[in-house]
Scaffold this active site. Structure first.
Site, PDB file in Angstrom:
ATOM      1  N   PHE A 154      10.977  -4.894  -3.683  1.00 39.11           N
ATOM      2  CA  PHE A 154      11.759  -5.986  -4.230  1.00 39.11           C
ATOM      3  C   PHE A 154      13.484  -5.446  -4.024  1.00 39.11           C
ATOM      4  O   PHE A 154      14.366  -5.898  -4.002  1.00 39.11           O
ATOM      5  CB  PHE A 154      11.325  -6.273  -5.975  1.00 39.11           C
ATOM      6  CG  PHE A 154      13.017  -5.189  -6.512  1.00 39.11           C
ATOM      7  CD1 PHE A 154      13.627  -5.365  -6.928  1.00 39.11           C
ATOM      8  CD2 PHE A 154      11.430  -4.337  -7.119  1.00 39.11           C
ATOM      9  CE1 PHE A 154      14.041  -4.805  -7.496  1.00 39.11           C
ATOM     10  CE2 PHE A 154      12.341  -3.862  -7.746  1.00 39.11           C
ATOM     11  CZ  PHE A 154      13.070  -3.233  -8.183  1.00 39.11           C
ATOM     12  N   LYS A 178       4.971  -9.150   4.843  1.00 40.54           N
ATOM     13  CA  LYS A 178       4.654  -9.063   3.823  1.00 40.54           C
ATOM     14  C   LYS A 178       5.226  -7.964   2.553  1.00 40.54           C
ATOM     15  O   LYS A 178       5.659  -7.540   2.401  1.00 40.54           O
ATOM     16  CB  LYS A 178       3.140  -8.412   3.335  1.00 40.54           C
ATOM     17  CG  LYS A 178       2.383  -9.284   2.283  1.00 40.54           C
ATOM     18  CD  LYS A 178       3.003  -9.019   1.225  1.00 40.54           C
ATOM     19  CE  LYS A 178       3.400  -8.371   0.268  1.00 40.54           C
ATOM     20  NZ  LYS A 178       4.285  -8.278  -1.431  1.00 40.54           N
ATOM     21  N   GLU A 181       6.654 -10.446  -3.739  1.00 38.09           N
ATOM     22  CA  GLU A 181       7.306 -11.343  -4.114  1.00 38.09           C
ATOM     23  C   GLU A 181       7.897 -12.263  -5.103  1.00 38.09           C
ATOM     24  O   GLU A 181       7.862 -13.080  -5.572  1.00 38.09           O
ATOM     25  CB  GLU A 181       5.218 -11.608  -4.617  1.00 38.09           C
ATOM     26  CG  GLU A 181       4.803 -11.007  -5.969  1.00 38.09           C
ATOM     27  CD  GLU A 181       4.397  -9.653  -5.525  1.00 38.09           C
ATOM     28  OE1 GLU A 181       5.213  -9.100  -4.274  1.00 38.09           O
ATOM     29  OE2 GLU A 181       3.522  -8.851  -6.134  1.00 38.09           O
ATOM     30  N   SER A 231       6.579   1.641  -4.874  1.00 36.33           N
ATOM     31  CA  SER A 231       6.759   2.979  -5.165  1.00 36.33           C
ATOM     32  C   SER A 231       5.534   3.915  -4.585  1.00 36.33           C
ATOM     33  O   SER A 231       4.393   3.657  -3.706  1.00 36.33           O
ATOM     34  CB  SER A 231       6.094   2.646  -6.991  1.00 36.33           C
ATOM     35  OG  SER A 231       5.000   1.713  -6.629  1.00 36.33           O
ATOM     36  N   CYS A 286      16.215   3.024  -4.440  1.00 36.48           N
ATOM     37  CA  CYS A 286      15.338   4.785  -3.787  1.00 36.48           C
ATOM     38  C   CYS A 286      16.119   6.149  -3.572  1.00 36.48           C
ATOM     39  O   CYS A 286      15.704   7.322  -4.193  1.00 36.48           O
ATOM     40  CB  CYS A 286      14.380   4.493  -3.027  1.00 36.48           C
ATOM     41  SG  CYS A 286      15.815   3.316  -1.066  1.00 36.48           S
ATOM     42  N   GLU A 385      10.077   8.006 -12.203  1.00 38.72           N
ATOM     43  CA  GLU A 385      11.595   7.460 -12.368  1.00 38.72           C
ATOM     44  C   GLU A 385      11.735   5.678 -12.980  1.00 38.72           C
ATOM     45  O   GLU A 385      10.641   5.457 -13.060  1.00 38.72           O
ATOM     46  CB  GLU A 385      11.100   6.598 -10.553  1.00 38.72           C
ATOM     47  CG  GLU A 385      11.505   5.188 -10.010  1.00 38.72           C
ATOM     48  CD  GLU A 385      11.585   5.286  -8.972  1.00 38.72           C
ATOM     49  OE1 GLU A 385      10.416   4.372  -8.360  1.00 38.72           O
ATOM     50  OE2 GLU A 385      12.110   5.072  -7.555  1.00 38.72           O
TER      51      GLU A 385
HETATM   52  P1  NAD Z   1       5.833  -1.474  -4.653  1.00 41.15           P
HETATM   53  O1  NAD Z   1       5.525  -0.892  -5.111  1.00 41.15           O
HETATM   54  O2  NAD Z   1       5.737  -3.034  -7.010  1.00 41.15           O
HETATM   55  O3  NAD Z   1       5.165  -3.193  -4.342  1.00 41.15           O
HETATM   56  C1  NAD Z   1       6.064  -2.530  -2.697  1.00 41.15           C
HETATM   57  C2  NAD Z   1       4.986  -3.345  -2.059  1.00 41.15           C
HETATM   58  O4  NAD Z   1       3.681  -3.974  -2.760  1.00 41.15           O
HETATM   59  C3  NAD Z   1       5.367  -5.031  -2.863  1.00 41.15           C
HETATM   60  O5  NAD Z   1       4.923  -5.752  -1.601  1.00 41.15           O
HETATM   61  C4  NAD Z   1       4.162  -4.969  -3.275  1.00 41.15           C
HETATM   62  O6  NAD Z   1       3.620  -7.201  -3.002  1.00 41.15           O
HETATM   63  C5  NAD Z   1       2.985  -4.421  -2.593  1.00 41.15           C
HETATM   64  N1  NAD Z   1       2.218  -4.399  -4.136  1.00 41.15           N
HETATM   65  C6  NAD Z   1       2.340  -4.421  -4.897  1.00 41.15           C
HETATM   66  N2  NAD Z   1       1.562  -3.484  -6.191  1.00 41.15           N
HETATM   67  C7  NAD Z   1       0.495  -3.091  -5.104  1.00 41.15           C
HETATM   68  C8  NAD Z   1      -1.032  -3.080  -5.342  1.00 41.15           C
HETATM   69  N3  NAD Z   1      -1.723  -2.239  -6.562  1.00 41.15           N
HETATM   70  N4  NAD Z   1      -1.065  -2.751  -4.471  1.00 41.15           N
HETATM   71  C9  NAD Z   1      -1.441  -2.944  -3.518  1.00 41.15           C
HETATM   72  N5  NAD Z   1      -0.125  -3.911  -3.161  1.00 41.15           N
HETATM   73  C10 NAD Z   1       1.311  -3.403  -3.720  1.00 41.15           C
HETATM   74  O7  NAD Z   1       7.241  -1.456  -5.168  1.00 41.15           O
HETATM   75  P2  NAD Z   1       9.097  -2.183  -5.998  1.00 41.15           P
HETATM   76  O8  NAD Z   1       8.639  -2.577  -7.425  1.00 41.15           O
HETATM   77  O9  NAD Z   1       8.747  -3.217  -5.000  1.00 41.15           O
HETATM   78  O10 NAD Z   1      10.348  -1.433  -4.481  1.00 41.15           O
HETATM   79  C11 NAD Z   1      11.024  -0.571  -6.634  1.00 41.15           C
HETATM   80  C12 NAD Z   1       9.731   0.856  -5.365  1.00 41.15           C
HETATM   81  O11 NAD Z   1       9.619   0.930  -3.916  1.00 41.15           O
HETATM   82  C13 NAD Z   1      10.565   2.346  -6.249  1.00 41.15           C
HETATM   83  O12 NAD Z   1       9.559   3.080  -6.669  1.00 41.15           O
HETATM   84  C14 NAD Z   1      11.558   3.040  -5.358  1.00 41.15           C
HETATM   85  O13 NAD Z   1      11.964   4.037  -5.160  1.00 41.15           O
HETATM   86  C15 NAD Z   1      10.434   2.415  -4.104  1.00 41.15           C
HETATM   87  N6  NAD Z   1      11.284   1.960  -3.191  1.00 41.15           N
HETATM   88  C16 NAD Z   1      11.324   3.786  -1.787  1.00 41.15           C
HETATM   89  C17 NAD Z   1      11.950   3.884  -0.780  1.00 41.15           C
HETATM   90  C18 NAD Z   1      12.083   5.137   0.076  1.00 41.15           C
HETATM   91  O14 NAD Z   1      12.391   4.379   1.034  1.00 41.15           O
HETATM   92  N7  NAD Z   1      11.244   5.450  -0.185  1.00 41.15           N
HETATM   93  C19 NAD Z   1      12.905   2.623  -1.014  1.00 41.15           C
HETATM   94  C20 NAD Z   1      12.992   1.732  -1.352  1.00 41.15           C
HETATM   95  C21 NAD Z   1      12.368   1.151  -2.847  1.00 41.15           C
END
Ligand code: NAD
Length: 499
Positions: A154, A178, A181, A231, A286, A385
């Site tokens: 997000f 994808k 959401e 994450s 991030c 985090e």
């Molecule tokens: P998230 O892990 O909740 O979601 C990321 C994606 O995974 C979304 O599209 C979501 O629909 C999907 N998802 C969520 N739960 C899932 C599950 N149980 N099984 C399968 N798919 C699932 O992350 P977020 O809250 O959208 O984003 C923030 C996180 O992303 C932070 O931890 C941040 O550090 C990380 N991030 C990392 C980088 C990097 O370059 N390392 C860059 C941006 C964000």
């Protein structure tokens, strides 16, 4: 799609169709007001299968289109993004909460990769060697994988999709994107921009959904590769599941980025950098700095300078001019950050500035900037985090202690060192076990001609994102060995061919 056509239900984009059907939906909030502003349909396996079929057919044509023509799509797209970034930024702000200038910044960093991809002919050049054996030449080609999936978080609803899909498409693949959401409208705008730039239908498809559709993607037999950012627990799950299903996978995870301030640093500019990097985008980056490692006597003056600066920051709606810190993405994210702050006090840390005391609209998901002193590993505020506007200060006596602290952390996305001494900086870049290092640069996101990626629990897989490494990720090598013998030159050779 323009702002005017982003309607009550955000559509899936499949081939030339905008589809809003689906049994399940999820609300999308404006986090600054706490109000539901539209909803997103959540795809199921049947919709995914349909999309994969459309993408498979389209990709066969796309990979045979001339590279010069392919390139033109990226020149056009770059121009659309540059000229219309304000409109896209407002869509991002409405669903994510970050300020409009910050949203324009993320578009600019996504645009860097679009511009890099405009040079795709250069990036797709293979290698060749003449006369490797008598009359034999060899060439190595880079060919697309087929249909690939991109799953995005997000916090960068435009930049991360632009990092992934631009390279995948430039390399000749078709994409199933994808998005998160929570703020999915930006990528629908981007898909429309690609269409206007001349991308044939079916090459960039947007499928909305939650974990259910992610798991279908990870197991889908036709999808050849998965790029993921999110994450750490989900990144790890995506990596192992997609790999177990035979896919190429890169899965970028969470972070806990440290900023080391040496006694010889310019403390005024270090304080400016700490405030920008810790509290920009409400800490939801991030690459946000979340731990300040104060070496020697730097802690007290740094705390004083940072406190002064953050007490003047304006917390509010990111759409309003003058706002410095927008809301967090959900009420749960805000409450979690508040809970971790509470635990910090209980665990013996000192809350110097408490963001829970913000006076911003209680209906929105706001929390103000917080500064916490006397933090140590083992405290939740250090170990987790937070993904909110919280900066923890760890006091250490020496450079060696700072390095030891950082190298013991499970995350290793970005790190920064503030010093005026070249030798310390040189030692730091040699010693530190982190993927992206800044020297007097607080957010060292590499420019588009390099690639982006952390180490340890911040990245699962072995290729970094965007730039040159991404062209490797999205292509497979084919090596062609050629000989043109004269009619009387052939003979039976039963041994293994040698040179
Ligand atoms: P998230 O892990 O909740 O979601 C990321 C994606 O995974 C979304 O599209 C979501 O629909 C999907 N998802 C969520 N739960 C899932 C599950 N149980 N099984 C399968 N798919 C699932 O992350 P977020 O809250 O959208 O984003 C923030 C996180 O992303 C932070 O931890 C941040 O550090 C990380 N991030 C990392 C980088 C990097 O370059 N390392 C860059 C941006 C964000």
């Amino acid at each position: 799609m323009t702002t005017a056509t982003i309607t009550a239900r955000v559509p899936h984009v499949i081939g030339d169709q905008l589809i809003t059907e689906n049994l399940r939906t999820q609300p999308i909030y404006n986090p600054a007001t706490g109000q539901v502003i539209r909803e997103v349909p959540l795809a199921d396996r049947e919709l995914l299968d349909r999309t994969v079929a459309v993408a498979t057919k389209a990709q066969k044509k796309w990979r045979s289109i001339g590279l010069a023509k392919r390139s033109r799509v990226f020149f056009e797209l770059a121009s659309i993004l540059r000229n219309e970034s304000e409109e896209l930024a407002r869509i991002i702000t409405e669903e994510h909460g970050k300020t409009v200038p910050d949203a324009q910044g993320e578009i600019a960093r996504g645009l860097e990769n679009v511009e890099f991809c405009a040079g795709l002919m250069h990036h797709l050049k293979g290698e060749s060697a003449e006369q490797v054996a008598s009359g034999v030449d060899v060439e190595q080609l880079k060919q697309p994988l087929g249909v690939v999936a991109c799953i995005t978080p997000f916090n960068f609803p435009a930049m991360v999709p632009l990092w992934m899909v631009s390279t995948a498409i430039a390399a000749g693949n078709a994409v199933i994107l994808k998005p998160s959401e929570r703020d999915p409208s930006a990528v629908v705008w981007i898909a429309e921009a690609f269409r206007r730039a001349g991308l044939p239908e079916g090459i960039l498809n947007v499928v909305h959904g939650d974990k259910e559709i992610v798991n279908e993607i990870l197991e889908h037999p036709t999808i050849r590769a998965v790029s993921f950012v999110g994450s750490t627990p989900i990144a790890s799950h995506v990596y192992t599941t997609a790999a177990a299903h035979g896919k190429r996978v890169q899965a970028l995870g969470g972070a806990k980025n440290h900023m080391v301030v040496m006694p010889d640093a310019d403390l005024e500019s270090a304080a400016d950098a700490a405030v920008s990097a810790a509290y920009g985008s409400a800490g939801q980056r991030c690459m946000a700095v979340s731990v300040l490692v104060a070496v020697g006597e730097t802690a007290d003056p740094m705390i004083e300078k940072i406190s002064e600066r953050i007490r003047g920051l304006k917390v509010g709606d990111g759409a309003e001019t003058g706002t410095d810190i927008g809301p967090l993405i959900t009420a749960q994210a805000r409450d979690r950050a508040a809970r971790i702050l509470g635990s910090a006090a209980e665990e013996g840390a000192t809350i110097v500035v408490d963001g829970r005391e913000t006076t911003a609209d209680p209906e929105g998901f706001f929390i103000g900037a917080s500064l916490v002193d006397n933090v140590r590993p083992g405290m939740q505020v250090y170990d987790e985090e937070i993904f909110g506007p919280v900066l923890a200060v760890v006091r250490v006596d020496t450079y060696d202690e700072a390095v030891e602290l950082i190298n013991a952390n499970r995350y290793a996305n970005g790190v920064a060192l503030f010093t005026r001494d070249g030798r310390t900086a040189r030692e730091f870049q040699f010693d530190i076990e982190v993927g992206m290092v800044g020297v007097n640069v607080p957010i060292p996101v590499p420019v588009g001609a390099f690639s982006f990626g952390g180490w340890k629990d911040s990245l699962f897989g072995d290729t970094h994102m965007y730039g040159p490494e991404s062209f490797n990720f999205y292509t497979r090598r084919k090596v062609v060995t050629t000989r043109w013998p004269l009619a009387n030159e052939s003979q039976i050779e039963m041994g293994f061919p040698t040179n």
